[in-house]
Design a protein around this motif. Structure first.
Motif, PDB file in Angstrom:
ATOM      1  N   SER A   1     -53.800   3.040 -29.670  1.00  0.00           N
ATOM      2  CA  SER A   1     -53.340   2.087 -28.665  1.00  0.00           C
ATOM      3  C   SER A   1     -54.489   1.553 -27.805  1.00  0.00           C
ATOM      4  O   SER A   1     -54.449   0.400 -27.364  1.00  0.00           O
ATOM      5  N   ASP A   2     -55.510   2.371 -27.581  1.00  0.00           N
ATOM      6  CA  ASP A   2     -56.663   1.880 -26.812  1.00  0.00           C
ATOM      7  C   ASP A   2     -57.355   0.732 -27.540  1.00  0.00           C
ATOM      8  O   ASP A   2     -57.740  -0.268 -26.926  1.00  0.00           O
ATOM      9  N   THR A   3     -57.508   0.877 -28.858  1.00  0.00           N
ATOM     10  CA  THR A   3     -58.151  -0.177 -29.638  1.00  0.00           C
ATOM     11  C   THR A   3     -57.307  -1.442 -29.633  1.00  0.00           C
ATOM     12  O   THR A   3     -57.832  -2.555 -29.474  1.00  0.00           O
ATOM     13  N   VAL A   4     -55.995  -1.292 -29.794  1.00  0.00           N
ATOM     14  CA  VAL A   4     -55.123  -2.469 -29.756  1.00  0.00           C
ATOM     15  C   VAL A   4     -55.226  -3.149 -28.395  1.00  0.00           C
ATOM     16  O   VAL A   4     -55.294  -4.385 -28.307  1.00  0.00           O
ATOM     17  N   GLY A   5     -55.276  -2.362 -27.327  1.00  0.00           N
ATOM     18  CA  GLY A   5     -55.414  -2.944 -25.993  1.00  0.00           C
ATOM     19  C   GLY A   5     -56.707  -3.721 -25.836  1.00  0.00           C
ATOM     20  O   GLY A   5     -56.727  -4.796 -25.217  1.00  0.00           O
ATOM     21  N   ARG A   6     -57.801  -3.210 -26.418  1.00  0.00           N
ATOM     22  CA  ARG A   6     -59.075  -3.927 -26.332  1.00  0.00           C
ATOM     23  C   ARG A   6     -59.055  -5.218 -27.154  1.00  0.00           C
ATOM     24  O   ARG A   6     -59.593  -6.244 -26.714  1.00  0.00           O
ATOM     25  N   VAL A   7     -58.432  -5.175 -28.311  1.00  0.00           N
ATOM     26  CA  VAL A   7     -58.292  -6.405 -29.109  1.00  0.00           C
ATOM     27  C   VAL A   7     -57.443  -7.423 -28.354  1.00  0.00           C
ATOM     28  O   VAL A   7     -57.760  -8.625 -28.307  1.00  0.00           O
ATOM     29  N   PHE A   8     -56.372  -6.961 -27.745  1.00  0.00           N
ATOM     30  CA  PHE A   8     -55.485  -7.805 -26.946  1.00  0.00           C
ATOM     31  C   PHE A   8     -56.287  -8.486 -25.826  1.00  0.00           C
ATOM     32  O   PHE A   8     -56.215  -9.711 -25.633  1.00  0.00           O
ATOM     33  N   GLU A   9     -57.078  -7.694 -25.103  1.00  0.00           N
ATOM     34  CA  GLU A   9     -57.886  -8.248 -24.014  1.00  0.00           C
ATOM     35  C   GLU A   9     -58.908  -9.262 -24.546  1.00  0.00           C
ATOM     36  O   GLU A   9     -59.089 -10.338 -23.968  1.00  0.00           O
ATOM     37  N   GLY A  10     -59.574  -8.906 -25.658  1.00  0.00           N
ATOM     38  CA  GLY A  10     -60.548  -9.825 -26.232  1.00  0.00           C
ATOM     39  C   GLY A  10     -59.915 -11.123 -26.688  1.00  0.00           C
ATOM     40  O   GLY A  10     -60.506 -12.205 -26.538  1.00  0.00           O
ATOM     41  N   TYR A  11     -58.707 -11.032 -27.234  1.00  0.00           N
ATOM     42  CA  TYR A  11     -57.971 -12.224 -27.652  1.00  0.00           C
ATOM     43  C   TYR A  11     -57.698 -13.140 -26.464  1.00  0.00           C
ATOM     44  O   TYR A  11     -57.912 -14.363 -26.534  1.00  0.00           O
ATOM     45  N   GLU A  12     -57.245 -12.562 -25.357  1.00  0.00           N
ATOM     46  CA  GLU A  12     -56.933 -13.371 -24.179  1.00  0.00           C
ATOM     47  C   GLU A  12     -58.191 -14.037 -23.622  1.00  0.00           C
ATOM     48  O   GLU A  12     -58.172 -15.207 -23.223  1.00  0.00           O
ATOM     49  N   VAL A  13     -59.307 -13.312 -23.611  1.00  0.00           N
ATOM     50  CA  VAL A  13     -60.565 -13.871 -23.104  1.00  0.00           C
ATOM     51  C   VAL A  13     -61.023 -15.042 -23.965  1.00  0.00           C
ATOM     52  O   VAL A  13     -61.389 -16.112 -23.462  1.00  0.00           O
ATOM     53  N   LEU A  14     -61.020 -14.853 -25.274  1.00  0.00           N
ATOM     54  CA  LEU A  14     -61.441 -15.924 -26.188  1.00  0.00           C
ATOM     55  C   LEU A  14     -60.526 -17.136 -26.064  1.00  0.00           C
ATOM     56  O   LEU A  14     -60.999 -18.280 -26.054  1.00  0.00           O
ATOM     57  N   LYS A  15     -59.239 -16.895 -25.979  1.00  0.00           N
ATOM     58  CA  LYS A  15     -58.266 -17.993 -25.917  1.00  0.00           C
ATOM     59  C   LYS A  15     -58.475 -18.829 -24.659  1.00  0.00           C
ATOM     60  O   LYS A  15     -58.495 -20.073 -24.713  1.00  0.00           O
ATOM     61  N   ARG A  16     -58.618 -18.149 -23.541  1.00  0.00           N
ATOM     62  CA  ARG A  16     -58.840 -18.879 -22.290  1.00  0.00           C
ATOM     63  C   ARG A  16     -60.161 -19.649 -22.330  1.00  0.00           C
ATOM     64  O   ARG A  16     -60.245 -20.792 -21.853  1.00  0.00           O
ATOM     65  N   GLY A  17     -61.183 -19.034 -22.909  1.00  0.00           N
ATOM     66  CA  GLY A  17     -62.476 -19.692 -22.995  1.00  0.00           C
ATOM     67  C   GLY A  17     -62.442 -20.959 -23.825  1.00  0.00           C
ATOM     68  O   GLY A  17     -63.224 -21.888 -23.607  1.00  0.00           O
TER      69      GLY A  17
END
Length: 680
Positions: A171-187
């Motif tokens: 779940s920690d890895t999924v959470g980090r992917v989730f966060e990275g996805y949101e950062v890239l999308k907003r960027g």
């Protein structure tokens, strides 16, 4: 335009109560086939015709574009064409496009069609190896998290408690992917479909002027399929209402089958507690199905947490619900296909017949059985088996191995070794999702290899690849209309005259990875959805083994305890005895083991009862015809079909059509030539 009186007279007593309940909070518990769309569209039209509603001040919300389109069409016909009928996302996006530039001074972020590309970038940043199946599973998990109001930083803590998992990742890895996805999308200045709801809710919560204007525009809300509402959609509804109670919700808790995607039926069940003074109405008159089908559906949910309304059948009596055990999945598919041929012969169109199953990988045996009989079919919600990317990839690698001569050992071992390079393993993934679906498709190829090796001991890998090519060629014929093959999820909202619900054994339904009481109950409701799709004829079946010759260790689903009368232990009753009787050699009476033996109806070691000279003439004709048509010989007719023709010597088209493997298209193309050979 219909008058108010006309609108009410078109309804049954319960539907009329719905139509007349124009004010205040209203909850409609609408059982399957009870005419809920009719009730709510007449309610809206009655409100417009009686002057209570202004059409442009009504917003009707549902979950699919198909349902929204159907609702708009009905409202137009009832004189309420000005009403907005939209999906949640469509309604929210329309508001965003209007208000966002006025509030923020720039255009709305671009809406992405798919999360996969951005997710791939996020995974690469974490140096995570992720194939397409894993990326799709991550996309689904992020969708669930966002509609459940779970952020990337809270995901690792909340996901395990909710029983969530992505196969192979913590779940920690999924959470980090989730966060990275949101950062890239907003960027990139983009947004996804969940952001549409989040942004709309944020705009209404933070901008009082926007909220006031939306609430002035939409004074009356109607929400269909309310059992499928997610926490995020519920929050958006509350913001649209702004403390008002002019809302009517319609749903059936017994048809909640999308909890894994964030749907929460508690909003429907607890609606009266949230909205004091709620008028609650039950629609119980089932206009779709026979009393026999309705009784089976009621029995399935009786005494369970999933129980909704008790349906009352309005159709005249029909045939009893069929239930049968079969030795294996091939025999099950053969029996279903045989019954479908009988239904079509007695006037039931192919388009009014459906075969439903739990997962997409189960379709292949039915595709093969229907193809052998020339029965057209369409697959709803998925590609045909041999069109699926993982299957195409697997067959391509097997073909390469066969041509290079690199393979060694029994065919099943070579197939397992080849598919292992793609990601197949002997142990199935423990969670649902694309990774599990892909494994099931590969496992189906492994099963076919084992069956082929039993039927053709010592055959090379190339022979198995040729068999796969034959199946693919025969099953890829385009059809405009045909029997529907679909998963139970894909069947929701649809109905047919005759429905076959197949593979109803423990481990498949409920699915093996459904853990805990809540997950098991969702599987029960999924079966309920399948049963209630049938209008006139319902058949329920299960297989005692996965493959021909396999150990008969499977048991019928625990859900059938209240439906199937079991005077003998499950799987050993009359249905099983009929199945065994049908699977014996017509020459020696011994049991038939392989699918090929079952197709021709005799043991491979028994002398042929057909005219061998005629069989050779038919084979020579087939070779000539295949050469002229530039197709493989098996595409014209298989050996098994030619043997049956030589054995039965059909005298006319009607008799020829009854031969397994002779469908309408082959009859039209080859019938005259075959019949001329039989009389020469």
């Amino acid at each position: 335009m219909p008058s108010p009186t006309d609108l009410l007279e078109a309804l049954d007593p319960e539907q009329r109560r719905v139509a007349e309940a124009l004010r205040g909070p209203v909850r409609v518990l609408a059982g399957a086939g009870t005419g809920k769309t009719r009730a709510i569209t007449h309610r809206i039209a009655y409100g417009v015709a009686s002057g209570v509603y202004v059409p442009t001040e009504v917003l009707a919300v549902t979950f699919t574009t198909r349902a929204a389109g159907e609702m708009r069409g009905r409202l137009r016909a009832l004189g309420a064409g000005g009403v907005q009928a939209r999906t949640f996302h469509s309604a929210a996006l329309r508001q965003l496009r209007f208000f966002w530039p006025r509030v923020h001074g720039h255009e709305l972020p671009e809406l992405v069609e798919s999360k996969i590309g951005i997710l791939a970038g996020a995974a690469r940043r974490l140096r995570l190896t992720a194939d397409q199946a894993l990326l799709r599973d991550l996309a689904s998990e992020i969708e669930w998290a966002k509609v459940s109001n779970i952020s990337p930083d809270t995901y690792p803590r909340l996901a395990p408690a909710r029983g969530r998992a992505v196969n192979g990742l913590d779940s920690d890895t999924v959470g980090r992917v989730f966060e990275g996805y949101e950062v890239l999308k907003r960027g990139q200045g983009r947004m996804d479909m969940e952001d549409v709801l989040l942004f709309a809710a944020g705009l209404l919560a933070e901008e009082e002027a926007v909220a006031a204007q939306v609430r002035r525009q939409y004074k009356w809300l109607v929400v269909d399929e309310f059992q499928d509402v997610s926490p995020l959609q519920s929050a958006l509804l509350d913001l649209w209402l702004g403390g008002r109670d002019e809302i009517c919700v319609v749903g059936d808790p017994a048809q909640t089958i999308y909890s894994f995607a964030g749907a929460d039926a508690s909003y429907l069940r607890e609606f009266p507690a949230k909205h004091p003074g709620t008028t609650s109405i039950e629609l119980v008159r089932n206009y779709r199905s026979t009393p026999q089908v309705v009784a089976a559906a009621n029995a399935l949910l009786a005494g369970t947490p999933s129980k909704g309304v008790d349906l009352v059948a309005q159709q005249p009596p029909g045939v009893e619900v069929r239930h049968s055990a079969h030795p294996d999945e091939v025999a099950e598919a053969e029996a279903v296909a045989t019954r479908i041929v009988e239904l079509r012969a007695t006037g039931t169109p192919a388009s009014e017949i459906a075969v439903l199953f739990r997962i997409n990988a189960q379709s292949e045996t039915f595709e093969e059985a229907l193809t052998a009989r020339g029965v057209p079919y369409v697959i709803r919600g998925a590609a045909r088996f041999f069109d699926r990317p993982e299957v195409r990839q697997g067959v391509t690698l097997l073909r390469g191995s066969a041509r290079s001569g690199e393979g060694d050992g029994p065919i099943p071992e070579q197939v397992r070794a080849t598919l292992s390079g793609l990601g197949w393993s002997p142990e199935a993934p423990t969670s649902r999702g694309q990774t599990r679906d892909r494994w099931e498709s590969w496992q189906a190829l492994v099963d076919q290899a084992e069956e082929f090796a039993r039927e053709h001991p010592g055959a090379p890998l190339g022979a198995f690849v040729d068999e796969l090519d034959r199946r693919a060629a025969e099953q890829h014929a385009p059809v405009a209309d045909g029997v529907t093959l679909a998963t139970l999820h894909a069947a929701k909202g649809l109905e047919w005259d005759a429905v076959f619900v197949c593979g109803v054994q423990d481990g498949t339904l409920p699915i093996i990875y459904a853990e805990g009481a809540a997950a098991i109950e969702e599987e029960r409701r999924l079966l309920y959805v399948g049963l209630t799709r049938a209008r006139r004829e319902l058949s329920i079946s299960w297989a005692q083994a996965r493959n021909p010759g396999g150990r008969a260790s499977r048991k019928p689903s625990r859900f059938l305890d209240g439906i199937v009368t079991q005077e003998e232990p499950p799987g050993r009753g009359q249905a099983a005895r009929r199945s065994r009787k049908a699977m014996r050699c017509r020459e020696c009476g011994g049991p038939l083991e392989s699918a090929a033996e079952k197709k021709i109806g005799r043991c491979s070691g028994c002398p042929a009862s057909y005219d061998e000279e005629l069989f050779e003439r038919l084979r020579a004709w087939r070779l000539e015809r295949a050469s002229a048509d530039k197709v493989p010989a098996f595409v014209v007719f298989t050996d098994a079909t030619l043997q049956l023709i030589a054995e039965h010597r059909p005298a006319d088209e009607t008799a020829l059509r009854k031969i397994s493997g002779v469908g309408p298209s082959k009859l039209a193309k080859y019938g005259d030539e075959v019949l001329s050979l039989l009389v020469s």
